[in-house]
Design a protein around this motif. Structure first.
Motif, PDB file in Angstrom:
ATOM      1  N   ALA A   1       0.553  -1.204  -0.085  1.00 36.86           N
ATOM      2  CA  ALA A   1       0.085  -0.128   0.020  1.00 36.86           C
ATOM      3  C   ALA A   1       0.862   1.264   0.050  1.00 36.86           C
ATOM      4  O   ALA A   1       0.573   2.289  -0.410  1.00 36.86           O
ATOM      5  CB  ALA A   1      -1.101  -0.107   1.151  1.00 36.86           C
TER       6      ALA A   1
ATOM      7  N   PRO B   1      -6.732   0.031  -3.508  1.00 38.52           N
ATOM      8  CA  PRO B   1      -6.535  -1.565  -3.423  1.00 38.52           C
ATOM      9  C   PRO B   1      -7.293  -2.141  -4.612  1.00 38.52           C
ATOM     10  O   PRO B   1      -8.434  -2.108  -4.569  1.00 38.52           O
ATOM     11  CB  PRO B   1      -6.836  -2.073  -2.037  1.00 38.52           C
TER      12      PRO B   1
ATOM     13  N   THR C   1      -3.089  -6.831  -0.855  1.00 38.55           N
ATOM     14  CA  THR C   1      -2.744  -5.380  -0.842  1.00 38.55           C
ATOM     15  C   THR C   1      -2.026  -5.443   0.601  1.00 38.55           C
ATOM     16  O   THR C   1      -2.803  -5.735   1.701  1.00 38.55           O
ATOM     17  CB  THR C   1      -3.651  -4.253  -0.847  1.00 38.55           C
TER      18      THR C   1
END
Length: 195
Positions: A81, A96, A104
């Protein structure tokens, strides 16, 4: 080992890391982005249940066209992320799944991990095989985005920042919030290369 992007994350060479799953995504279609869902089931040796890229042999269309008998080293796609944070600073707002990843993460410098690293994610174990090789589809999704995730360093080396690929070494369910534990392979450590 070359760290592919500046980070304040723990170095994989200094000991165990722990991170978290931010989001999980799956799509049965060979499209670009994948919608977030509540949980995914990883199937050992196959990939993410219900995902178009799951299979013992390659499922990515370009690789199927080249040689459909190749082993599938891209069963699971993970993106950190922190990449979305960096892209937001460059003017690209992503969530995501936008880049087609299945998982993610946050808190792990995925790109700095060596080949063969085992990630215990929820109930499952994913063994890293290499880097995602960003392609023109990223520019089709957002013009100019490819230059943000595929770039050349001052020393001429190409950096691929669009996540890592792995195979499912132990099946199980993964949910947002699950812990991720990192186990490095025995040395020598080989840097991830495109797969």
């Amino acid at each position: 080992m070359t760290v592919t992007e500046p980070s304040n994350l723990p170095s994989p060479t200094t000991g165990p890391q722990a991170g978290r799953v931010v989001s999980v995504q799956v799509s049965g279609e060979h499209g670009f982005s994948k919608p977030a869902i509540e949980r995914v089931l990883l199937v050992e040796g196959v990939g993410v249940e219900g995902d178009a890229h799951a299979g013992v042999t390659v499922q990515h269309l370009s690789r199927v066209a080249a040689d459909p008998s190749q082993p599938n080293l891209r069963q699971v796609h993970l993106i950190h992320a922190e990449l979305f944070d960096r892209l937001a600073a460059a003017g690209y707002s992503l969530v995501p799944g936008d880049l087609g990843e299945n998982v993610t993460t946050r808190g792990i410098d995925l790109l700095a991990l060596p080949v063969g690293t085992r990630l215990t994610v929820g109930e499952a174990v994913v063994t890293l095989t290499g880097l995602r090789n960003p392609c023109q589809q990223i520019n089709d999704f957002r013009p100019g985005l490819l230059k943000q995730v595929l770039r050349r360093r001052d020393d001429g080396e190409v950096e691929r920042l669009a996540g890592v690929m792995g195979i499912v070494s132990r099946g199980g369910t993964i949910r947002p919030g699950d812990a991720i534990d990192v186990a490095l392979p025995d040395p020598p450590h080989l840097p991830l290369a495109r797969v």
